[in-house]
Design a protein around this motif. Structure first.
Motif, PDB file in Angstrom:
ATOM      1  N   ILE A 236     -10.048   3.017  -1.092  1.00  7.84           N
ATOM      2  CA  ILE A 236      -9.862   2.468   0.259  1.00  7.84           C
ATOM      3  C   ILE A 236     -10.637   1.163   0.393  1.00  7.84           C
ATOM      4  O   ILE A 236     -11.573   0.906  -0.362  1.00  7.84           O
ATOM      5  CB  ILE A 236     -10.341   3.445   1.364  1.00  7.84           C
TER       6      ILE A 236
ATOM      7  N   HIS B 130      -1.275  -2.758   6.196  1.00  3.76           N
ATOM      8  CA  HIS B 130      -2.599  -2.887   5.576  1.00  3.76           C
ATOM      9  C   HIS B 130      -3.072  -1.596   4.927  1.00  3.76           C
ATOM     10  O   HIS B 130      -4.179  -1.541   4.401  1.00  3.76           O
ATOM     11  CB  HIS B 130      -3.630  -3.357   6.609  1.00  3.76           C
ATOM     12  N   GLY B 131      -2.250  -0.554   4.969  1.00  2.00           N
ATOM     13  CA  GLY B 131      -2.605   0.718   4.348  1.00  2.00           C
ATOM     14  C   GLY B 131      -2.828   1.805   5.386  1.00  2.00           C
ATOM     15  O   GLY B 131      -3.213   1.529   6.525  1.00  2.00           O
TER      16      GLY B 131
ATOM     17  N   PRO C  52       0.823  -1.213   0.000  1.00  2.00           N
ATOM     18  CA  PRO C  52       0.000   0.000   0.000  1.00  2.00           C
ATOM     19  C   PRO C  52       0.859   1.267   0.000  1.00  2.00           C
ATOM     20  O   PRO C  52       2.019   1.245   0.400  1.00  2.00           O
ATOM     21  CB  PRO C  52      -0.790  -0.106   1.311  1.00  2.00           C
TER      22      PRO C  52
ATOM     23  N   ARG D 221       2.463   7.085   3.808  1.00  2.00           N
ATOM     24  CA  ARG D 221       1.739   8.258   4.304  1.00  2.00           C
ATOM     25  C   ARG D 221       2.119   9.515   3.524  1.00  2.00           C
ATOM     26  O   ARG D 221       1.269  10.347   3.233  1.00  2.00           O
ATOM     27  CB  ARG D 221       2.025   8.448   5.801  1.00  2.00           C
TER      28      ARG D 221
ATOM     29  N   ARG E 197      -8.688   1.956   4.850  1.00  2.00           N
ATOM     30  CA  ARG E 197      -7.245   1.947   4.605  1.00  2.00           C
ATOM     31  C   ARG E 197      -6.974   2.087   3.106  1.00  2.00           C
ATOM     32  O   ARG E 197      -7.567   1.384   2.284  1.00  2.00           O
ATOM     33  CB  ARG E 197      -6.640   0.665   5.152  1.00  2.00           C
ATOM     34  N   VAL E 198      -6.051   2.991   2.781  1.00  2.00           N
ATOM     35  CA  VAL E 198      -5.742   3.295   1.376  1.00  2.00           C
ATOM     36  C   VAL E 198      -5.029   2.123   0.725  1.00  2.00           C
ATOM     37  O   VAL E 198      -4.027   1.627   1.216  1.00  2.00           O
ATOM     38  CB  VAL E 198      -4.865   4.571   1.276  1.00  2.00           C
ATOM     39  N   GLN E 199      -5.579   1.706  -0.420  1.00  2.00           N
ATOM     40  CA  GLN E 199      -4.976   0.648  -1.216  1.00  2.00           C
ATOM     41  C   GLN E 199      -4.303   1.207  -2.464  1.00  2.00           C
ATOM     42  O   GLN E 199      -3.375   0.608  -2.988  1.00  2.00           O
ATOM     43  CB  GLN E 199      -6.052  -0.376  -1.637  1.00  2.00           C
TER      44      GLN E 199
ATOM     45  N   GLN F 190     -13.156  -5.797   4.210  1.00  2.00           N
ATOM     46  CA  GLN F 190     -11.848  -6.460   4.195  1.00  2.00           C
ATOM     47  C   GLN F 190     -11.915  -7.905   3.718  1.00  2.00           C
ATOM     48  O   GLN F 190     -11.064  -8.318   2.933  1.00  2.00           O
ATOM     49  CB  GLN F 190     -11.163  -6.352   5.556  1.00  2.00           C
TER      50      GLN F 190
ATOM     51  N   LYS G 119      -4.739   4.599   7.261  1.00  2.00           N
ATOM     52  CA  LYS G 119      -6.162   4.820   7.506  1.00  2.00           C
ATOM     53  C   LYS G 119      -6.491   6.289   7.281  1.00  2.00           C
ATOM     54  O   LYS G 119      -5.794   7.169   7.766  1.00  2.00           O
ATOM     55  CB  LYS G 119      -6.532   4.415   8.943  1.00  2.00           C
TER      56      LYS G 119
ATOM     57  N   SER H 100       4.108   4.371   7.551  1.00  2.00           N
ATOM     58  CA  SER H 100       3.577   3.284   6.728  1.00  2.00           C
ATOM     59  C   SER H 100       2.787   2.332   7.617  1.00  2.00           C
ATOM     60  O   SER H 100       2.889   2.373   8.846  1.00  2.00           O
ATOM     61  CB  SER H 100       4.702   2.517   6.032  1.00  2.00           C
ATOM     62  N   HIS H 101       1.992   1.477   6.978  1.00  2.00           N
ATOM     63  CA  HIS H 101       1.227   0.457   7.697  1.00  2.00           C
ATOM     64  C   HIS H 101       1.053  -0.712   6.737  1.00  2.00           C
ATOM     65  O   HIS H 101       0.776  -0.496   5.554  1.00  2.00           O
ATOM     66  CB  HIS H 101      -0.137   1.011   8.126  1.00  2.00           C
TER      67      HIS H 101
END
Length: 66
Positions: free
Chosen positions: A16, A44-45, A2, A5, A57-59, A22, A47, A41-42
């Motif tokens: 998202i 899963h994307g 993903p 930020r 969460r941004v894809q 999900q 939020k 960063s995360h």
């Protein structure tokens, strides 16, 4: 992976995945109103909250014309 930020700012159009989507991976398109994840960063994307009020969460970050 993903987007990070730093690639996401209020006003950009993103896809998202919302919490309830999900399992299916269904994407929702909208314009970012606020970033909710503080870390750079995360897995899963990042939020975000969209201008429509939806949270997910941004894809993908979309470029103009997409």
């Amino acid at each position: 992976m993903p987007p990070l930020r730093l690639q996401i700012q209020p006003g950009v159009t993103v896809d998202i995945v919302q919490k309830q989507d999900q399992p299916t991976g269904r994407l929702t398109r909208g314009v970012v109103a606020a970033l909710l994840t503080r870390s750079p960063s995360h897995p899963h994307g990042i939020k975000v909250r969209l201008t429509s009020g939806q949270v997910g969460r941004v894809q993908a970050v979309l470029t103009p014309g997409e």
